[in-house]
Design a protein around this motif. Structure first.
Motif: not given
Length: 318
Positions: A227-241
Motif C-alpha cells: 500500500g501507499e507509504q510516505p517517503l522514508p526519511t533519515v529522521q524517521h529511521f534515526a528516531d526509531e533507532l
C-alpha cells in the motif's frame, strides 16, 4: 521503548521550567556570567578547567546556547538533559555541542569530583577562516550525548597536549596573530576528534554492528509494507533507532560505505522495480505508492540510479 513525545513530556516534567524561562546565551561572556565562571580572556573564546568548577552552585535553568562547546568530562555523577533525553556521564567522555541546542542539568547532578576541560567559542571566531565553513562537515556537533566520543588513554593524552597549546596561547596578551593561532590549534583538535570518532565506529564493533543490524531490519520491514507509504526519511529511521541523523549516517558510511540517504534510495529503487515488474500499476500510481507527491521526481530518481526511466525498465523486462 518510549516514543519521542513521551520523552519530551518526561523531560519537561523533570525540568519544571516553562519555555519562557529558557535562557539564550549568545556570547561567550553571557556563558561565563550565567554559570559564574571567570571572565573570558578572549571575547570569542574561553577555556574552562572543570576541576575548578566543583564548588560552583548548580544553575538549573535550561539554556539554548548560540555557541560551540567542546568538552572532556571525567567523574561527572548524575544526569544532563539534552534535546528530549537524559544521559549519565559517570565515564570520562568527550562531548561536542553546536549552536541552537538545548541543555540543562538534573537536581541530583554531583560535580564534586569532576575534572577535565571545556572550550567555549563563538561562531564569529571562525568567520574569516576556512574552518568557518568546514566546521559544518564535522557531524559530531549534531550527535546526541549518548553518542559521545570515548577516548583511549593515548588519544586522551594527545588531545590534552593540544589543549595545553591552546591554553598557552589563550593566556597570552591578545595581538594581531592571536586569533590565527587559536583557530589553527582548534582545527587540529577537531581533526583529531574526527579521526577518533571514525576509529570508534570501527573499534566499538558490538554496539555499532548491532545498530547496523537493527537499521537493516527496519529498512526491510519498511519496504516490505504494502500500500501507499510516505517517503522514508533519515529522521524517521534515526528516531526509531534513537540516534541522531548525523551519527547514523556517519556510522553507516564507516561500516558500509553509504550514507543513510543512499540506503533509503536503494530500498526505494528496489521496491519500485518490484512494483513495476509484478503489478499493473501505472508509473504515476507506482510513484504515489512509494510516497512521491510528484511522479516526475520518482522518474528522475529512478533514472539517476538505474540509467533508464521506469517505463523503459518495465518495457525491457517484457
Amino acid at each position: 521503548m518510549q516514543s519521542r513525545t513521551a520523552e519530551k513530556q518526561s523531560l519537561f516534567k523533570i525540568m519544571k521550567q516553562p519555555t519562557k524561562e529558557f535562557r539564550v546565551l549568545s556570547t561567550v561572556t553571557d556563558y561565563t556570567r550565567f554559570y559564574g565562571l571567570p571572565a573570558p580572556a578572549h571575547p570569542l573564546l574561553t577555556l574552562i578547567d572543570l576541576a575548578a568548577c566543583r564548588n560552583l552552585p548548580r544553575v538549573m535553568t535550561p539554556v539554548v546556547q548560540q555557541l560551540y562547546t567542546v568538552s572532556l568530562k571525567r567523574n561527572l555523577k548524575g544526569q544532563l538533559f539534552y534535546g528530549h533525553q537524559s544521559y549519565d556521564f559517570s565515564e570520562g567522555v568527550m562531548v561536542f555541542l553546536g549552536p541552537g541546542q538545548v541543555f540543562a542539568v538534573s537536581e541530583t547532578l554531583d560535580t564534586s569530583e569532576i575534572s577535565g576541560w571545556m572550550l567555549v567559542f563563538h561562531p564569529d571566531l571562525l568567520l574569516k577562516y576556512p574552518l568557518g565553513k568546514k566546521i559544518a562537515s564535522y557531524g559530531f556537533f549534531s550527535y546526541e550525548l549518548h553518542e559521545a566520543l570515548h577516548l583511549s588513554a593515548r588519544e586522551e593524552s594527545l588531545l590534552d597536549d593540544i589543549l595545553h597549546g591552546i591554553q598557552s596561547e589563550y593566556e597570552q596578551p591578545i595581538d594581531t596573530f592571536s586569533q590565527d593561532v587559536l583557530v589553527s590549534q582548534l582545527e587540529v583538535l577537531l581533526n583529531y576528534a574526527n579521526r577518533f570518532y571514525h576509529r570508534q565506529f570501527l573499534t566499538r564493533r558490538t554496539a555499532e554492528h548491532d545498530l547496523l543490524t537493527r537499521f537493516e531490519a527496519l529498512l526491510t520491514t519498511y519496504f516490505a509494507e504494502e500500500g501507499e507509504q510516505p517517503l522514508p526519511t533519515v529522521q524517521h529511521f534515526a528516531d526509531e533507532l534513537r540516534v541522531s541523523p548525523a551519527y547514523l549516517s556517519d556510522m553507516l558510511r564507516s561500516l558500509t560505505g553509504q550514507t543513510t540517504q543512499q540506503h533509503l534510495h536503494h530500498g526505494l529503487i528496489e521496491k519500485a522495480k518490484r512494483l513495476l515488474l509484478t503489478t499493473s500499476l501505472s508509473i504515476n500510481e507506482t510513484a504515489f505508492q512509494l510516497g512521491f507527491e510528484y511522479p516526475q521526481y520518482f522518474t528522475r530518481l529512478f533514472k539517476n540510479k538505474t540509467g533508464v526511466t521506469p517505463a523503459a525498465f518495465r518495457f525491457s523486462a517484457q
